[in-house]
Write a protein that holds these residues in place. Structure first.
Motif, PDB file in Angstrom:
ATOM      1  N   ALA A   3      -3.709   3.965  -8.664  1.00 60.26           N
ATOM      2  CA  ALA A   3      -2.753   3.123  -9.676  1.00 60.26           C
ATOM      3  C   ALA A   3      -2.283   1.795  -9.013  1.00 60.26           C
ATOM      4  CB  ALA A   3      -1.594   3.908 -10.464  1.00 60.26           C
ATOM      5  N   ILE A   4      -2.251   0.780 -10.167  1.00 62.83           N
ATOM      6  CA  ILE A   4      -1.590  -0.457  -9.462  1.00 62.83           C
ATOM      7  C   ILE A   4      -0.425  -0.784 -10.374  1.00 62.83           C
ATOM      8  CG2 ILE A   4      -2.380  -2.847  -8.928  1.00 62.83           C
ATOM      9  CD1 ILE A   4      -5.156  -1.780  -9.369  1.00 62.83           C
ATOM     10  N   PHE A   5       0.681  -1.146  -9.638  1.00 64.29           N
ATOM     11  CA  PHE A   5       1.817  -1.793 -10.225  1.00 64.29           C
ATOM     12  C   PHE A   5       2.021  -2.985 -10.258  1.00 64.29           C
ATOM     13  CE2 PHE A   5       2.083   2.579  -8.659  1.00 64.29           C
ATOM     14  CZ  PHE A   5       2.373   3.672  -9.871  1.00 64.29           C
ATOM     15  N   THR A   6       2.584  -3.712 -11.417  1.00 59.81           N
ATOM     16  CA  THR A   6       2.820  -5.038 -11.436  1.00 59.81           C
ATOM     17  C   THR A   6       3.914  -5.368 -12.612  1.00 59.81           C
ATOM     18  OG1 THR A   6       1.821  -7.533 -11.724  1.00 59.81           O
ATOM     19  CG2 THR A   6       0.628  -5.735 -12.604  1.00 59.81           C
ATOM     20  N   ASN A   7       4.616  -6.572 -12.504  1.00 56.13           N
ATOM     21  CA  ASN A   7       5.616  -6.962 -13.524  1.00 56.13           C
ATOM     22  C   ASN A   7       4.767  -7.740 -14.371  1.00 56.13           C
ATOM     23  OD1 ASN A   7       7.812  -5.582 -13.458  1.00 56.13           O
ATOM     24  ND2 ASN A   7       8.184  -6.288 -11.463  1.00 56.13           N
ATOM     25  N   GLY A  32       6.082   1.308  -4.604  1.00 61.40           N
ATOM     26  CA  GLY A  32       5.141   0.937  -5.588  1.00 61.40           C
ATOM     27  C   GLY A  32       5.458  -0.384  -6.416  1.00 61.40           C
ATOM     28  N   GLY A  33       6.830  -0.707  -6.206  1.00 61.23           N
ATOM     29  CA  GLY A  33       7.517  -1.757  -6.863  1.00 61.23           C
ATOM     30  C   GLY A  33       8.330  -2.748  -5.930  1.00 61.23           C
ATOM     31  N   LEU A  34       7.969  -2.421  -4.475  1.00 60.49           N
ATOM     32  CA  LEU A  34       8.809  -3.055  -3.651  1.00 60.49           C
ATOM     33  C   LEU A  34       8.183  -4.476  -3.301  1.00 60.49           C
ATOM     34  CD1 LEU A  34       9.563  -0.263  -1.424  1.00 60.49           C
ATOM     35  CD2 LEU A  34      11.048  -1.162  -3.257  1.00 60.49           C
ATOM     36  N   ALA A  35       7.108  -4.823  -3.755  1.00 61.83           N
ATOM     37  CA  ALA A  35       6.313  -6.329  -3.430  1.00 61.83           C
ATOM     38  C   ALA A  35       5.794  -6.470  -4.952  1.00 61.83           C
ATOM     39  CB  ALA A  35       5.189  -6.110  -2.599  1.00 61.83           C
ATOM     40  N   GLU A  36       5.019  -8.085  -4.973  1.00 66.12           N
ATOM     41  CA  GLU A  36       4.671  -8.437  -5.982  1.00 66.12           C
ATOM     42  C   GLU A  36       3.476  -7.479  -6.680  1.00 66.12           C
ATOM     43  OE1 GLU A  36       2.587 -11.898  -4.939  1.00 66.12           O
ATOM     44  OE2 GLU A  36       1.163 -12.043  -6.868  1.00 66.12           O
ATOM     45  N   ILE A  37       2.842  -6.692  -5.960  1.00 65.52           N
ATOM     46  CA  ILE A  37       1.757  -5.851  -6.417  1.00 65.52           C
ATOM     47  C   ILE A  37       1.914  -4.311  -5.632  1.00 65.52           C
ATOM     48  CG2 ILE A  37      -0.739  -5.117  -6.552  1.00 65.52           C
ATOM     49  CD1 ILE A  37      -1.025  -8.286  -6.097  1.00 65.52           C
ATOM     50  N   GLY A  38       1.873  -3.180  -6.227  1.00 63.54           N
ATOM     51  CA  GLY A  38       1.999  -2.084  -5.698  1.00 63.54           C
ATOM     52  C   GLY A  38       0.739  -1.257  -5.810  1.00 63.54           C
ATOM     53  N   CYS A  39       0.117  -0.612  -5.003  1.00 62.93           N
ATOM     54  CA  CYS A  39      -0.883   0.367  -5.134  1.00 62.93           C
ATOM     55  C   CYS A  39      -0.708   1.769  -4.580  1.00 62.93           C
ATOM     56  CB  CYS A  39      -2.359  -0.226  -4.128  1.00 62.93           C
ATOM     57  SG  CYS A  39      -3.012  -1.988  -4.781  1.00 62.93           S
ATOM     58  N   ASP A  49       0.880  -1.294   0.025  1.00 61.70           N
ATOM     59  CA  ASP A  49       0.030  -0.054  -0.024  1.00 61.70           C
ATOM     60  C   ASP A  49       0.815   1.145  -0.169  1.00 61.70           C
ATOM     61  OD1 ASP A  49      -1.636   1.918   0.374  1.00 61.70           O
ATOM     62  OD2 ASP A  49      -2.917   1.152   1.906  1.00 61.70           O
ATOM     63  N   ALA A  50       1.369   1.700  -1.407  1.00 62.86           N
ATOM     64  CA  ALA A  50       2.126   2.834  -1.373  1.00 62.86           C
ATOM     65  C   ALA A  50       1.377   4.181  -1.444  1.00 62.86           C
ATOM     66  CB  ALA A  50       3.010   2.554  -2.505  1.00 62.86           C
ATOM     67  N   ALA A  51       0.016   4.279  -1.167  1.00 65.98           N
ATOM     68  CA  ALA A  51      -0.949   5.359  -1.111  1.00 65.98           C
ATOM     69  C   ALA A  51      -0.025   6.824  -0.703  1.00 65.98           C
ATOM     70  CB  ALA A  51      -1.927   5.335  -0.403  1.00 65.98           C
ATOM     71  N   GLN A  52       1.007   6.373   0.431  1.00 65.34           N
ATOM     72  CA  GLN A  52       1.726   7.607   0.948  1.00 65.34           C
ATOM     73  C   GLN A  52       2.969   7.801   0.291  1.00 65.34           C
ATOM     74  OE1 GLN A  52       0.838   7.848   5.096  1.00 65.34           O
ATOM     75  NE2 GLN A  52      -1.437   7.432   5.010  1.00 65.34           N
ATOM     76  N   SER A  53       3.486   6.783  -0.301  1.00 68.54           N
ATOM     77  CA  SER A  53       4.780   6.608  -0.444  1.00 68.54           C
ATOM     78  C   SER A  53       5.451   6.747  -1.839  1.00 68.54           C
ATOM     79  CB  SER A  53       5.364   5.367   0.137  1.00 68.54           C
ATOM     80  OG  SER A  53       4.818   4.074  -0.667  1.00 68.54           O
ATOM     81  N   PHE A  54       4.565   7.065  -3.003  1.00 63.28           N
ATOM     82  CA  PHE A  54       4.975   7.316  -4.182  1.00 63.28           C
ATOM     83  C   PHE A  54       6.013   8.159  -4.093  1.00 63.28           C
ATOM     84  CE2 PHE A  54       4.916   8.877  -8.552  1.00 63.28           C
ATOM     85  CZ  PHE A  54       4.752   7.613  -9.224  1.00 63.28           C
ATOM     86  N   GLY A  55       7.389   7.855  -4.877  1.00 57.28           N
ATOM     87  CA  GLY A  55       8.378   8.773  -4.754  1.00 57.28           C
ATOM     88  C   GLY A  55       9.389   8.402  -3.800  1.00 57.28           C
TER      89      GLY A  55
END
Ligand SMILES: Cc1ncc(COP(=O)(O)O)c(C=O)c1O
Length: 390
Positions: free
Chosen positions: A217-221, A193-200, A178-184
């Motif tokens: 936004a949601i982030f995934t590889n 946002g890219g530190l786990a399997e899924i970032g939100c 849960d990167a709601a507060q940590s984008f950047g």
């Protein structure tokens, strides 16, 4: 005047570009998804350093969509923290699953990975003596299937994903950041946002990267997971608009918000540098003041996005005194979060009790957040710390 978050100062800086961007989108007649959203998603994925970004209507929808795409539902358990914004745990309940709370560390405000390990073991064994569990019946606890972890990067500081991901791997759990507060923010030079399997993440206006309304936004590889999210975002769309192959939601990001975010992304690196300056100036000024206040700790390998600058007072009374001193000088403060989620009425059905998560409860009585934004000059920081002295 000192603002808690100064969106006006930012607006003056980017006014021409934002207005042109919004006007261009209004004239284009494409308001839902479309090229602006696609371009933003590409830029966001590249910024975070992942293969796919699926934008959506809010940070809450990002979490709900990620859980839906993982097939989480009734009978499933997802571990998360009680010291966070409501949405982190609410999303779990929204899809019908059961939140299992895990306390945080007092110095980083993030999930205590030792406690997480104990919580996973306690649930597997149905043994409340190992870790507090929801006070459901023994049968209900035994039937819960542990599925995943939602770790929160509170106030902008990434949680300890090397430990969290290891626990998840060992127990076949997914991890949502849960990167709601940590984008950047970043950990070992990898972006939040890219530190786990899924970032939100969330683009709520007050967030480090905020739009002029709601967004996320949601982030995934994983390309298949990204496709699933895109389908869920539009009511489980299949081959065309009126082919629905699964349940979904109206979860799209508006094109106008994508236009706003693109302009804000152009100045984001500079704003992040300014946030680091503000945090460093606070740290210096608070240390020099001799005040009985704990400034936030940032472990060596982490960079915080400083969504909030949160300090810890000695107790509730000391916090009130600091807040009144600032308020007397017209300086705003806020408390994130005065009441932990396990004791919120919305989660009363889980049967948690006061005392279950002592660190979250203790911090709820002692923390308060000071004004924090990239346009806060050092002179105002000195003024704030001077005002704290009373
Ligand atoms: C930690 C956390 N998770 C989730 C959210 C939800 O984001 P939104 O408000 O965009 O739905 C927020 C936003 O406040 C948040 O701070």
């Amino acid at each position: 005047m000192i603002s808690f978050i100064d969106l006006q100062a930012q607006y003056s800086r980017i006014q021409d570009e934002v207005e042109q961007s919004v006007l261009r989108i209004m004239r284009s007649g494409t308001f839902i998804l479309g090229p602006e959203v696609a371009k933003l998603e590409e830029r966001l994925a590249s910024y975070v350093g992942v293969k796919h970004c699926v934008s959506c209507a809010s940070g809450t929808d990002a979490l709900v969509m990620a859980l839906m795409a993982k097939g989480v539902g009734p009978g499933d358990a997802v571990f998360t923290v009680p010291f966070t914004f409501m949405a982190s745990a609410e999303a779990i309940a929204t899809v019908g699953a059961t939140p299992v709370f895990v306390d945080i560390e007092a110095d980083t405000f993030n999930i205590d990975t030792g406690a997480l390990d104990r919580a996973v073991k306690a649930l597997a064994a149905g043994d409340r003596s190992i870790h507090p569990l929801p006070r459901l019946s023994d049968e209900q606890i035994a039937s819960l299937k542990p599925r995943g972890i939602i770790a929160v990067d509170l106030f902008g500081l990434p949680a300890d994903y090397s430990a969290i991901n290891a626990i998840a791997d060992a127990n076949d759990l997914f991890v949502i950041e849960d990167a709601a507060q940590s984008f950047g923010a970043s950990a070992n030079n990898s972006r939040a946002g890219g530190l786990a399997e899924i970032g939100c993440t969330s683009f709520f206006p007050a967030k480090p990267l905020g739009c002029y309304g709601d967004g996320g936004a949601i982030f995934t590889n994983d390309p298949a997971f990204a496709d699933l999210l895109k389908s869920i975002r539009v009511h489980g769309q299949g081959s065309d608009k009126y082919d629905n192959v699964r349940l979904g939601i109206t979860g799209r990001l508006d094109a106008i918000q994508a236009g706003v975010l693109q302009v804000k992304l152009d100045i984001f690196d500079d704003e992040m540098e300014q946030r680091q300056r503000v945090a460093a100036s606070y740290r210096r000024a608070i240390a020099a003041s001799g005040l009985d206040l704990v400034a936030p700790a940032v472990p060596e390998h982490l960079v915080s996005a400083w969504a909030q600058y949160t300090v810890i007072a000695a107790d509730d009374a000391a916090r009130s005194e600091f807040q009144s001193r600032l308020s007397a000088k017209g300086i705003p403060t806020a408390i994130y979060y005065p009441k932990a989620l396990h004791v919120q009425q919305a989660f009363a059905y889980l049967g948690y009790a006061e005392g279950d998560f002592p660190v979250s409860e203790m911090l709820g009585n002692r923390v308060f957040s000071l004004p924090m934004h990239p346009y806060l000059p050092d002179t105002q920081i000195d003024e704030i710390v001077e005002a704290l002295k009373g």
